[in-house]
Design a protein around this motif. Structure first.
Motif, mmCIF file in Angstrom:
data_model
loop_
_atom_site.group_PDB
_atom_site.id
_atom_site.type_symbol
_atom_site.label_atom_id
_atom_site.label_comp_id
_atom_site.label_asym_id
_atom_site.label_seq_id
_atom_site.Cartn_x
_atom_site.Cartn_y
_atom_site.Cartn_z
ATOM 1 N N SER A 74 -7.686 -15.026 -6.462
ATOM 2 C CA SER A 74 -7.056 -14.759 -5.168
ATOM 3 C C SER A 74 -7.991 -13.975 -4.255
ATOM 4 O O SER A 74 -8.085 -14.250 -3.053
ATOM 5 C CB SER A 74 -5.751 -13.987 -5.371
ATOM 6 O OG SER A 74 -4.817 -14.755 -6.087
ATOM 7 N N ALA A 75 -8.688 -13.000 -4.822
ATOM 8 C CA ALA A 75 -9.614 -12.196 -4.020
ATOM 9 C C ALA A 75 -10.771 -13.051 -3.507
ATOM 10 O O ALA A 75 -11.167 -12.959 -2.338
ATOM 11 C CB ALA A 75 -10.136 -11.026 -4.844
ATOM 12 N N SER A 89 0.837 -1.190 0.000
ATOM 13 C CA SER A 89 0.000 0.000 0.000
ATOM 14 C C SER A 89 0.878 1.248 0.000
ATOM 15 O O SER A 89 1.832 1.355 0.779
ATOM 16 C CB SER A 89 -0.914 0.005 1.232
ATOM 17 O OG SER A 89 -1.657 1.196 1.280
ATOM 18 N N ARG A 127 -9.830 -15.231 -0.649
ATOM 19 C CA ARG A 127 -9.705 -14.509 0.619
ATOM 20 C C ARG A 127 -11.066 -14.082 1.180
ATOM 21 O O ARG A 127 -11.145 -13.422 2.210
ATOM 22 C CB ARG A 127 -8.819 -13.269 0.444
ATOM 23 C CG ARG A 127 -7.385 -13.600 0.046
ATOM 24 C CD ARG A 127 -6.513 -12.365 0.071
ATOM 25 N NE ARG A 127 -5.156 -12.658 -0.403
ATOM 26 C CZ ARG A 127 -4.120 -11.846 -0.259
ATOM 27 N NH1 ARG A 127 -4.276 -10.665 0.366
ATOM 28 N NH2 ARG A 127 -2.928 -12.171 -0.727
ATOM 29 N N GLN A 185 -6.087 -0.110 2.762
ATOM 30 C CA GLN A 185 -5.536 -1.355 3.259
ATOM 31 C C GLN A 185 -5.249 -2.310 2.091
ATOM 32 O O GLN A 185 -5.899 -2.241 1.038
ATOM 33 C CB GLN A 185 -6.526 -2.025 4.226
ATOM 34 C CG GLN A 185 -6.760 -1.241 5.500
ATOM 35 C CD GLN A 185 -5.495 -1.128 6.326
ATOM 36 O OE1 GLN A 185 -4.775 -2.105 6.509
ATOM 37 N NE2 GLN A 185 -5.216 0.088 6.806
ATOM 38 N N PRO A 186 -4.282 -3.234 2.256
ATOM 39 C CA PRO A 186 -3.950 -4.167 1.172
ATOM 40 C C PRO A 186 -5.156 -4.937 0.637
ATOM 41 O O PRO A 186 -5.304 -5.100 -0.581
ATOM 42 C CB PRO A 186 -2.921 -5.094 1.825
ATOM 43 C CG PRO A 186 -2.253 -4.238 2.861
ATOM 44 C CD PRO A 186 -3.340 -3.354 3.395
ATOM 45 N N ASP A 187 -6.021 -5.415 1.531
ATOM 46 C CA ASP A 187 -7.186 -6.175 1.065
ATOM 47 C C ASP A 187 -8.131 -5.312 0.248
ATOM 48 O O ASP A 187 -8.767 -5.797 -0.703
ATOM 49 C CB ASP A 187 -7.938 -6.776 2.251
ATOM 50 C CG ASP A 187 -7.351 -8.114 2.696
ATOM 51 O OD1 ASP A 187 -6.364 -8.557 2.067
ATOM 52 O OD2 ASP A 187 -7.855 -8.707 3.659
ATOM 53 N N GLU A 188 -8.242 -4.021 0.589
ATOM 54 C CA GLU A 188 -9.119 -3.129 -0.165
ATOM 55 C C GLU A 188 -8.539 -2.854 -1.548
ATOM 56 O O GLU A 188 -9.273 -2.782 -2.544
ATOM 57 C CB GLU A 188 -9.324 -1.817 0.597
ATOM 58 C CG GLU A 188 -10.253 -0.819 -0.090
ATOM 59 C CD GLU A 188 -11.686 -1.310 -0.236
ATOM 60 O OE1 GLU A 188 -12.465 -0.632 -0.937
ATOM 61 O OE2 GLU A 188 -12.035 -2.360 0.359
ATOM 62 N N LEU A 202 -13.229 -12.013 -0.267
ATOM 63 C CA LEU A 202 -13.573 -10.625 -0.577
ATOM 64 C C LEU A 202 -14.776 -10.572 -1.514
ATOM 65 O O LEU A 202 -14.879 -11.358 -2.461
ATOM 66 C CB LEU A 202 -12.379 -9.916 -1.214
ATOM 67 C CG LEU A 202 -11.083 -9.901 -0.389
ATOM 68 C CD1 LEU A 202 -9.963 -9.202 -1.162
ATOM 69 C CD2 LEU A 202 -11.313 -9.209 0.955
ATOM 70 N N LEU A 213 -6.649 -4.942 -3.219
ATOM 71 C CA LEU A 213 -6.880 -6.176 -3.976
ATOM 72 C C LEU A 213 -8.344 -6.296 -4.375
ATOM 73 O O LEU A 213 -8.659 -6.683 -5.510
ATOM 74 C CB LEU A 213 -6.467 -7.381 -3.138
ATOM 75 C CG LEU A 213 -6.773 -8.758 -3.743
ATOM 76 C CD1 LEU A 213 -6.070 -8.939 -5.086
ATOM 77 C CD2 LEU A 213 -6.365 -9.872 -2.781
ATOM 78 N N ARG A 214 -9.258 -5.938 -3.491
ATOM 79 C CA ARG A 214 -10.688 -6.056 -3.786
ATOM 80 C C ARG A 214 -11.086 -5.180 -4.957
ATOM 81 O O ARG A 214 -11.784 -5.623 -5.879
ATOM 82 C CB ARG A 214 -11.505 -5.691 -2.548
ATOM 83 C CG ARG A 214 -13.010 -5.973 -2.701
ATOM 84 C CD ARG A 214 -13.764 -5.542 -1.464
ATOM 85 N NE ARG A 214 -13.900 -4.087 -1.393
ATOM 86 C CZ ARG A 214 -14.899 -3.405 -1.959
ATOM 87 N NH1 ARG A 214 -15.839 -4.048 -2.639
ATOM 88 N NH2 ARG A 214 -14.963 -2.090 -1.841
#
Length: 624
Positions: free
Chosen positions: A358-359, A327, A362, A332-335, A364, A337-338
């Protein structure tokens, strides 16, 4: 003549010969020797006629085998009045061919099971309802319902939340595989869970299972070079048999000695043990997810000492995986990626699909993107939940933002960097790489233990990428930057040191697979061209099955050779005993029957082969 008709004829001949033998023995005990002799003759003649017809057909094909000895022994026994011995030989010969047929049928059982499981229809969603349609009517894009217990009819993508598939008949995997929304499902697997929906990716004729069926049928039609070699050996054995029989007759003046020598040599284990052992090996390999196209490749595998591996999709997983999400701002990293994965749903690029998978893995939630614009090979831009999102190469994203942003210089060789911008600001980077398969090191070590003396890598990737990815594998050589023709040249170069096995999965590997002594294709996800060019297809996406295939091939051939050597050795000893008068024709025939049964049963041991790497494979198979 098809297998069913041939098997029926063998059964009928055995029944007739055995019945006449039994009836004649009863008549002899009742004191009617002449009628007993006539009954024995009646049982021998049909077997002799069928045998002579088979010999004629073999001669037309240019084959000369030990069936000639069987015909000589029965004919000589009838001529010299040894009708009981002739009857025993007839029962022995017809019983041996019948037992061979039963043995081969048992060995092919798993392959026939594949054919029997071919689905004939599919259930398709249409106009808010369901309709059963012929399998030929299914086209790419059709949404199908796969009920519990159904065999997946075509390759496709799961569009339900979850699906459990039993692929044991294809791959040997004992446990059902758990698939989620967006995962690929292979045709031929059985639905072991609740009903789910599948979107067809291709027609039935183009799907994995149809290709497997074609390979199975091709495998069943093949004949091993070892069997042809056995026919050539049989000429020498035939000459020895006739010479010994004539010598015994000439030395003693007793033609019965010659008859005894002939019957003890008939039929030879050479023509029984080899095909049974090799076909059993084919069947056993299929149980481990290794489909060998015939007995010829199976025998060739037994001599392999040099292996050449492709990199992408073979030693590596072949699907980019996320290594890190960096980031650069407040997201955030997950956001990051999402948002990127939601946008990439509109692209078919492999990196885009890897981001989406991948998303989803996880957990997402991916909203539907809007106003998607893709620049092929560069990146994608569009709207996600009202936000402007850019995803693609660093140059593409930086160019759209009008900045001179430079990615980090410490990116590992072979990795891919996906830049993500949100609302006109660089949000971060997603680092992706094609990692080495988890089992690669252990597999290569296991192949060394199985006798591989040279293991090489042949790849079209850059040299620094090839060396970086395969570091620590202990390869004998790494050849990078190879075009398809250079891979062929490498195979031909290595063949000077002995038989070569080439393992690959892509269209670019097909020429090298065809050039190698044994070509192995990663059939679970590989290209159709590589599967067609290869001699062996791995039905499960695991390279440890290569070791299983090699081990089964070597053990199967060893069992065949062992059966031949032991059977011929015992036959020669019996022939010598008959020549010196220690065995009568009837006793010699009974002895040879025991030898033939023993070698066929020994050849069937190939059905129980457990390869050295099997325990490791089962232990490493993830529970999904």
């Amino acid at each position: 003549m098809d297998h069913t008709r041939t098997d029926w004829l063998k059964t009928a001949l055995l029944a007739l010969a055995a019945t006449c033998l039994g009836a004649g023995l009863v008549l002899r005990l009742l004191g009617n020797g002449e009628l007993a002799s006539a009954v024995w003759t009646a049982g021998v003649v049909p077997v002799l006629i069928a045998l002579c017809a088979e010999i004629v057909l073999s001669l037309r094909r240019g084959d000369v085998g030990l069936d000639v000895v069987a015909a000589l022994s029965m004919g000589a026994a009838l001529v010299f009045g040894e009708t009981l011995a002739a009857s025993v030989v007839a029962v022995m010969y017809s019983g041996g061919t019948f037992l061979e047929s039963v043995a081969e049928g048992r060995a092919r059982r798993e392959m026939r099971d594949l054919l029997a499981r071919v689905p004939r229809s599919a259930t398709r969603h249409r106009n808010g309802g369901l309709q059963d349609v012929p399998l030929e009517a299914v086209v790419a894009g059709d949404r199908l319902l796969i009920r519990q217990g159904d065999v997946v009819p075509v390759d496709g993508t799961v569009v339900s939340e979850i699906a459990y598939l039993d692929a044991s008949a294809l791959t040997g995997e004992a446990l059902p595989v758990r698939l989620g929304n967006g995962d690929e499902a292979m045709s031929g697997a059985t639905n072991a869970g609740e009903a789910f929906d599948l979107v067809a990716a291709r027609t039935a004729g183009e799907s994995t299972y149809a290709g497997i069926i074609r390979l199975v049928e091709e495998a069943e039609r093949s004949r091993a070079p070892m069997s042809r070699l056995a026919d050539r050996w049989s000429l020498g054995f035939l000459a020895l048999t006739v010479t010994l029989a004539l010598a015994a007759w000439g030395a003693t003046g007793d033609p019965i000695r010659a008859v005894a020598v002939l019957v003890v040599a008939t039929p030879c284990p050479l023509i029984l043990a080899v095909p049974v052992a090799l076909v059993a090996g084919l069947s056993r390999a299929a149980r481990y997810g290794v489909l060998i196209k015939g007995a010829a490749p199976l025998e060739a595998m037994a001599h392999i000492r040099t292996l050449i591996f492709d990199k992408t999709g073979t030693l590596t997983d072949g699907r980019p995986q996320i290594v890190a999400v960096d980031s650069l701002g407040g997201l955030q990293p997950d956001e990051i990626l999402r948002l990127a994965a939601a946008l990439e749903q509109g692209s078919k690029h492999p990196v885009a699909q890897a981001l989406v998978q991948s998303a989803l893995a996880r957990g997402l939630r991916l909203p539907v993107p809007q106003a998607i614009r893709e620049t092929p090979g560069e990146g994608v831009e569009g709207q996600v939940e009202g936000r402007a999102v850019l995803s693609g190469g660093t140059g593409f994203v930086a160019g759209r933002l009008g900045t001179d942003h430079t990615p980090r210089s410490a990116l590992a060789a072979g990795a891919v960097l996906v830049a993500v911008a949100v609302d006109g600001i660089m949000a971060g980077h997603i680092v992706m790489a094609d990692p080495l398969r988890a089992e690669a090191r252990d597999v290569l070590a296991g192949l060394r233990q199985l006798g591989a003396t040279r293991i090489l890598l042949a790849t079209g990737d850059r040299e620094e990428v090839a060396h970086r990815v395969t570091e620590g594998l202990g390869l004998d050589a790494v050849r990078a930057g190879l075009t398809p023709d250079l891979k062929v040249a490498l195979v031909q170069e290595e063949r000077r040191n002995g038989p070569v096995m080439m393992v690959g999965d892509g269209v670019n590997d097909a020429p090298a697979l065809a050039a190698a002594d044994v070509g192995v294709a990663m059939g679970a996800r590989g290209a159709a061209a590589s599967a067609e060019a290869a001699d062996v297809v791995l039905l499960v996406d695991r390279i440890d099955r290569i070791g299983s295939g090699l081990d089964i091939a070597r053990q199967s051939r060893a069992i065949a050779v062992q059966s031949v050597v032991a059977g011929i050795g015992l036959s020669v000893l019996g022939m010598i005993a008959a020549a010196v008068g220690l065995l009568t024709p009837v006793e010699g025939a009974l002895l040879q029957e025991v030898i033939d049964v023993a070698v066929i049963l020994n050849a069937l041991r190939a059905l129980r082969i457990v390869p050295q790497m099997a325990d490791r494979q089962e232990a490493e198979t993830p529970m999904t």
